[in-house]
Design an enzyme around this catalytic site. Structure first.
Site, PDB file in Angstrom:
ATOM      1  N   ARG A  34       0.966  -1.140   0.098  1.00 28.08           N
ATOM      2  CA  ARG A  34       0.181   0.036  -0.037  1.00 28.08           C
ATOM      3  C   ARG A  34       0.824   1.195  -0.082  1.00 28.08           C
ATOM      4  O   ARG A  34       0.459   2.402   0.470  1.00 28.08           O
ATOM      5  CB  ARG A  34      -0.864   0.061   1.233  1.00 28.08           C
ATOM      6  CG  ARG A  34      -1.993  -0.966   1.283  1.00 28.08           C
ATOM      7  CD  ARG A  34      -3.441  -0.496   1.841  1.00 28.08           C
ATOM      8  NE  ARG A  34      -4.320  -1.661   1.898  1.00 28.08           N
ATOM      9  CZ  ARG A  34      -5.666  -1.910   1.371  1.00 28.08           C
ATOM     10  NH1 ARG A  34      -6.062  -0.721   1.116  1.00 28.08           N
ATOM     11  NH2 ARG A  34      -6.161  -2.905   1.416  1.00 28.08           N
ATOM     12  N   ARG A  38      -3.576   5.967   0.375  1.00 22.55           N
ATOM     13  CA  ARG A  38      -4.003   7.047   1.046  1.00 22.55           C
ATOM     14  C   ARG A  38      -2.935   7.729   2.013  1.00 22.55           C
ATOM     15  O   ARG A  38      -3.137   8.793   2.481  1.00 22.55           O
ATOM     16  CB  ARG A  38      -4.997   6.604   1.883  1.00 22.55           C
ATOM     17  CG  ARG A  38      -6.355   6.755   1.185  1.00 22.55           C
ATOM     18  CD  ARG A  38      -7.769   6.342   2.055  1.00 22.55           C
ATOM     19  NE  ARG A  38      -7.607   4.994   2.614  1.00 22.55           N
ATOM     20  CZ  ARG A  38      -8.221   4.497   3.571  1.00 22.55           C
ATOM     21  NH1 ARG A  38      -9.026   5.377   4.039  1.00 22.55           N
ATOM     22  NH2 ARG A  38      -8.065   3.159   4.215  1.00 22.55           N
ATOM     23  N   ARG A  47      -6.767  11.015  -6.830  1.00 21.05           N
ATOM     24  CA  ARG A  47      -7.983  10.074  -6.554  1.00 21.05           C
ATOM     25  C   ARG A  47      -9.454  10.547  -6.373  1.00 21.05           C
ATOM     26  O   ARG A  47     -10.522  10.276  -6.565  1.00 21.05           O
ATOM     27  CB  ARG A  47      -7.894   9.067  -5.470  1.00 21.05           C
ATOM     28  CG  ARG A  47      -7.399   7.809  -5.873  1.00 21.05           C
ATOM     29  CD  ARG A  47      -8.446   6.790  -6.586  1.00 21.05           C
ATOM     30  NE  ARG A  47      -9.790   6.816  -5.782  1.00 21.05           N
ATOM     31  CZ  ARG A  47     -10.090   6.127  -4.847  1.00 21.05           C
ATOM     32  NH1 ARG A  47      -8.846   5.344  -4.466  1.00 21.05           N
ATOM     33  NH2 ARG A  47     -11.149   5.959  -4.405  1.00 21.05           N
ATOM     34  N   ASP A  83      -6.752  -3.503  -7.070  1.00 19.35           N
ATOM     35  CA  ASP A  83      -7.488  -4.155  -5.861  1.00 19.35           C
ATOM     36  C   ASP A  83      -7.648  -5.532  -6.194  1.00 19.35           C
ATOM     37  O   ASP A  83      -7.866  -6.097  -7.292  1.00 19.35           O
ATOM     38  CB  ASP A  83      -8.902  -3.272  -5.725  1.00 19.35           C
ATOM     39  CG  ASP A  83      -9.431  -3.633  -4.579  1.00 19.35           C
ATOM     40  OD1 ASP A  83      -9.428  -3.303  -3.373  1.00 19.35           O
ATOM     41  OD2 ASP A  83     -10.080  -4.716  -4.497  1.00 19.35           O
ATOM     42  N   TYR A 158     -14.562 -12.797   0.321  1.00 23.10           N
ATOM     43  CA  TYR A 158     -15.357 -11.513  -0.141  1.00 23.10           C
ATOM     44  C   TYR A 158     -16.576 -11.957  -0.701  1.00 23.10           C
ATOM     45  O   TYR A 158     -17.853 -11.585  -0.497  1.00 23.10           O
ATOM     46  CB  TYR A 158     -14.748 -10.613  -0.714  1.00 23.10           C
ATOM     47  CG  TYR A 158     -13.508  -9.866  -0.204  1.00 23.10           C
ATOM     48  CD1 TYR A 158     -14.155  -8.713   0.755  1.00 23.10           C
ATOM     49  CD2 TYR A 158     -12.198 -10.143  -0.423  1.00 23.10           C
ATOM     50  CE1 TYR A 158     -13.099  -8.073   1.566  1.00 23.10           C
ATOM     51  CE2 TYR A 158     -11.160  -9.595   0.571  1.00 23.10           C
ATOM     52  CZ  TYR A 158     -11.634  -8.407   1.510  1.00 23.10           C
ATOM     53  OH  TYR A 158     -10.721  -7.744   2.056  1.00 23.10           O
TER      54      TYR A 158
END
Lengths: 356, 356
Positions: A34, A38, A47, A83, A158
């Site tokens: 990552r 962010r 983004r 992702d 998921y």
């Protein structure tokens, strides 16, 4: 005195690729899971207004976001911005990433029929990916690009839970109660993960990492019998290494995998990612001498004072010497609240500590 | 031939207490974490309209809810119906349990001043607890009541994060950056946990369990240096065992503690709870021969078909024979969607498999 031939440096000779193969390196290579994300203000700016899964399919955004941490931190590798649910989304599964929640699946997989109804991933839908990888490889020059894919088990969680989960109870219940449907589901997910990785390697990625983030919720017995073969199928799907087909280093990553470490070599990985729960010297004993280790600074340490950061980085570098090769990384992804200056500092410190 | 004296059976002679002390038992004792709770329709009926933290302070409700699973399943122990944040709430900390979320703290602990401002737990506020425990002990007869408290670390995570957390990043950052405040916070939480347990033992609880649910997010080094001494302080706070003060079995429980098992004996527990990630025979090697083990069926197994349930129960009973004593339990709490009939079946099966 001999003179070095005047060929430009190549990602195949990079410290990352060499460490992954267990070859000597100039300095311990370092990158962060990552690292593109962010924690970087330039990422948040880029983004703004674009949904995550849209950004992951836009070659311009993927290229720029992937490059940002390489420019800023001087890390030894780029990791494709993507992702883990992306191959499913591209195939046509209705999934949305809700901010603050995670991937939410419109119609969770609960029956054999649901498994059979899952669309396969057609390679011709991956032009955006091929384009992004080609551009990245051109921009990165000698810095290797690591390809990215989610592992069958973590993707299955998921699909079955319908979203993120703490207990993964539905997933396990399905695994126990519907063994044939389970196998078919993981086989299908392995095929699409392999397709996703092949496109990245064919367009120049120098290594691949398979993210099985939640594998650590399983006992070793269940992992070995019901999950491991499908992760291996992903790597096997890259081609015949003996014949040199897509023979790039393969990294396997999961969290809380302490009990699984003795098995993870069987996945076919050259590099095994380890979280902070198992010190790297102990991890080297469990994984065995034939694999390089990646990790394992606790991402939360980066929120602490500089003295703590430095002490913990030194410890990780030191314990990493027990492995045949060490790729410095965190034990899980960079936390969004991390000061990017600390990440840059860690890169410098790891390089300084490991300079030959 | 000698005749046994005509004394009524006592909880002190129960299989649970005997197994916890490493003494021979008639059958492997079994109970379930969260056996009193949402898996039972009679619980949901009784709780309707009453908030969790209110229910935990009502002696009538606590008594009835605690007894429900004993009546229904024939488990070998009752566990006090409570919540780990209750001692904080009783002391006056503003915490609400939001359904579907968990405990939410109105003013999270972020500074040394916040630590110092935390109110202490006055024993005279625990009359409701003394009353409930006395009634329960009277009702339960020979069945032991296990006292309940949350461990300092896990309580600290809620106070610092402000609620449930996946990464526990703020907690770790505070632990690293503010070592003195951290120590003071955990010392205070240890004092209140000990107070909470003392009232339960003084009113007749036959054992105590300290819930350190999230301890497994720490490395062994951090756990040993920054957490273990405070959990030990809770047990030490029960009194001097050598002099027979509150000398009831002490159970320690956490999830994902595979790397911590060699340390957990030092907490002062007679019984170490283990989750499903580490088989009990391996756990016995790590914990050592001086402790009884508790666990370790994956709660998700109870959602599977009967054949799977039976196979896994047999495996756990079999592997539990490697320990000096075994208390059958789950590796974590009963999932709300569990069929209570399956729990009853597991109790019968464990008893049948372990009958001497």
């Amino acid at each position: 005195m001999s003179t070095a031939p005047a060929v430009p440096p190549s990602p195949a000779d990079s410290d990352l690729v060499r460490a992954a193969r267990g070859l000597p390196v100039d300095r311990t290579p370092v990158w962060f899971m990552r690292q593109a994300g962010r924690s970087l203000p330039e990422y948040r700016a880029l983004r703004a207004g674009t949904a995550m899964l849209q950004a992951c399919q836009d070659p311009d955004l993927v290229t720029e976001i992937t490059l940002q941490p390489v420019r800023r931190h001087g890390v030894d590798a780029a990791i494709l911005f993507s992702d883990i649910v992306l191959p499913l989304v591209v195939a046509g599964v209705d999934i949305e990433i809700k901010p603050g929640v995670g991937p939410v699946v419109a119609s969770p997989v609960r029956t054999v029929a649901d498994v059979d109804a899952l669309p396969g991933l057609e390679p011709d839908r991956l032009d955006f990916l091929a384009t992004a990888v080609r551009r990245l490889v051109a921009e990165l020059g000698p810095t290797p690009l690591i390809g990215f894919a989610g592992a069958p088990f973590t993707l299955a969680t998921y699909l079955i839970e319908g979203g993120p989960s703490k207990e993964h109870a539905r997933t396990k219940a399905f695994m126990y109660a519907e063994p044939e449907a389970w196998t078919r589901l993981l086989e299908r997910l392995a095929v699409s993960a392999a397709t996703f990785l092949r496109v990245q390697v064919d367009n120049g990625a120098s290594a691949v990492q398979l993210f099985d983030s939640w594998a650590g919720v399983l006992s070793a017995a269940d992992y070995a019998a019901r999950v491991l073969p499908h992760s291996r199928a992903v790597f096997d799907g890259l081609g015949d290494r003996e014949r040199g087909e897509r023979d790039v280093p393969r990294v396997h990553f999961g969290v809380g995998t302490g009990e699984l470490l003795p098995l993870l070599g069987d996945v076919g990985a050259d590099v095994v990612g380890v979280d902070w729960r198992v010190p790297l010297d102990e991890a080297a004993r469990r994984v065995g001498p034939q694999r390089t280790l990646q990790g394992n600074l606790d991402p939360a340490v980066l929120l602490a004072d500089r003295e703590t950061v430095d002490r913990e980085v030194r410890r990780v570098v030191e314990q990493g010497r027990a492995a045949r090769g060490h790729v410095f990384n965190l034990g899980h992804g960079v936390l969004p609240e991390t000061d990017p200056g600390v990440l840059t500092h860690v890169v410098e410190l790891v390089h300084e500590l490991s300079q030959r």
